[in-house]
Enzyme design. Sequence first.
Site, PDB file in Angstrom:
ATOM      1  N   HIS A  97       5.782  -5.931  53.301  1.00  0.00           N
ATOM      2  CA  HIS A  97       4.408  -6.277  53.677  1.00  0.00           C
ATOM      3  C   HIS A  97       3.734  -7.026  52.534  1.00  0.00           C
ATOM      4  O   HIS A  97       4.161  -6.937  51.380  1.00  0.00           O
ATOM      5  CB  HIS A  97       3.622  -5.006  54.007  1.00  0.00           C
ATOM      6  CG  HIS A  97       3.617  -4.037  52.864  1.00  0.00           C
ATOM      7  ND1 HIS A  97       2.841  -4.220  51.737  1.00  0.00           N
ATOM      8  CD2 HIS A  97       4.358  -2.926  52.639  1.00  0.00           C
ATOM      9  CE1 HIS A  97       3.080  -3.239  50.893  1.00  0.00           C
ATOM     10  NE2 HIS A  97       4.004  -2.439  51.402  1.00  0.00           N
ATOM     11  N   ASP A 379       8.951  -1.877  50.127  1.00  0.00           N
ATOM     12  CA  ASP A 379       9.808  -2.005  48.943  1.00  0.00           C
ATOM     13  C   ASP A 379      10.980  -1.019  49.031  1.00  0.00           C
ATOM     14  O   ASP A 379      12.107  -1.356  48.672  1.00  0.00           O
ATOM     15  CB  ASP A 379       9.012  -1.813  47.644  1.00  0.00           C
ATOM     16  CG  ASP A 379       8.256  -0.492  47.578  1.00  0.00           C
ATOM     17  OD1 ASP A 379       8.213   0.227  48.597  1.00  0.00           O
ATOM     18  OD2 ASP A 379       7.717  -0.159  46.508  1.00  0.00           O
TER      19      ASP A 379
END
Length: 480
Positions: A97, A379
């Site tokens: 994102h 991540d």
Amino acid sequence: MLFRNRFLLLLALAALLAFVSLSLQFFHLIPVSTAKNGVSSKSRKRIMPDPVTEPPVTDPVYEALLYCNIPSVAERSMEGHAPHHFKLVSVHVFIRHGDRYPLYVIPKTKRPEIDCTLVANRKPYHPKLEAFVSHMSKGSGASFESPLNSLPLYPNHPLCEMGELTQTGVVQHLQNGQLLRDIYLKKHKLLPNDWSADQLYLETTGKSRTLQSGLALLYGFLPDFDWKKIYFRHQPSALFCSGSCYCPVRNQYLEKEQRRQYLLRLKNSQLEKTYGEMAKIVDVPTKQLRAANPIDSMLCHLCHNVSFPCTRNGCVDMEHFKVIKTHQIEDERERREKKLYLGYSLLGAHPILNQTIGRMQRATEGRKEELFALYSAHDVTLSPVLSALGLSEARFPRFAARLIFELWQDREKPNEHSVRILYNGVDVTFHTSFCQDHHKRSPKPMCPLENLVRFVKRDMFVALGGSSTNYYDACHREGF
Ligand SMILES: *[C@@H]1O[C@H](CO)[C@@H](O)[C@H](O)[C@H]1NC(C)=O
Ligand SMILES: *[C@@H]1O[C@H](CO)[C@@H](O)[C@H](O)[C@H]1NC(C)=O
């Protein structure tokens, strides 16, 4: 005032450094016809530390600004580079994102005032921003698997909520989308003009920031964003492991990895001292400050050019930031060395890689579905995939990072399919563990699909060092 100037100066310097360095690297990155002699040391730039264009000692502020990924100059990228007799068959995109508001607050300080509404007169800006907002506000609930349909389709709070995507985050992915559109749709005609919903495969975790990032990317990517042709599936696991998430050995690797992290932290007396100082400033026990993961908040201050918080006891400052960030970099270095994270990653990334090769194999059989797959993730999704692929030197996934698998067909030998792997626009195909050796033998600037398939079906497990040759056995190995 003094602090503020120093902060700005540092920021400006670091930005300049990042810009110069990136530009230099991009020039080296223009494809130097890997076909000629098969040796392309130039493509080793950028994800690997480079003595010429990067500071000799990893600079924590420089690293942090790369992480922010502030949209500025148009990006050069290596996506879609192939000899003309190659045809693009399918593309598989994993994104993190975009820029978000912190997930944690620094206790007893005012949280940074960042506006998460989308407006044209604020930087960074993208020409499609207003159209994106207006299109999203007409969103259709039928386009999302439950519970995604309860999420807002774009960020809209005048004071960001925790973890909310910011305007920067939206712009980052509008840009990603536009870049991929120019390459994959305009140049390589990946989708036919009358494309349908079947040709896209869209999946996101259940956070608003991932859904909104995916929508922004698609809005930049698709020539006509038609709600009837959009269907986002919901992925409950950040590993995107769907029905194959149960894997006890993976969890054991993770526990050992966390133990390693903890021990490394204890050894760093400067880090402990820094947390102690910061805890005094905000007047909470050190333990509580550390648990609030202050680096996450401090990165937000840095990425948004908002000075670090102050209390009547003093200010959190750049020196504190540098110590914590430097420790993070050190931690990543030790993580590579000790390989516990690699074990975790090989098992954690297997299901999604397995799914991806399945999708690729169906495309090689001439099926026209799922030509463009998008996984909007975190991540903690991208990191294990990178590590499992053998790209452990790659930088930690920045905001709006993208990892792309391209599948190509050689028109001159239609039975031969090849893959390219790109991380943030850099061709890393020959850094992967399954294609390093191939690189030395073949004049083709790509990796045979079979290499990737063999790796995912078997070699991943061999790399774990036991005798297992499949996912189930590797996940349930006794006596690990
Ligand atoms: C950071 O903010 C200051 C005002 O607080 C402004 O003058 C400066 O131009 C900003 N720097 C960047 C890089 O945006
Ligand atoms: C891998 O993919 C195949 C289909 O392509 C599927 O049958 C198999 O269950 C998958 N394995 C795992 C562990 O996800």
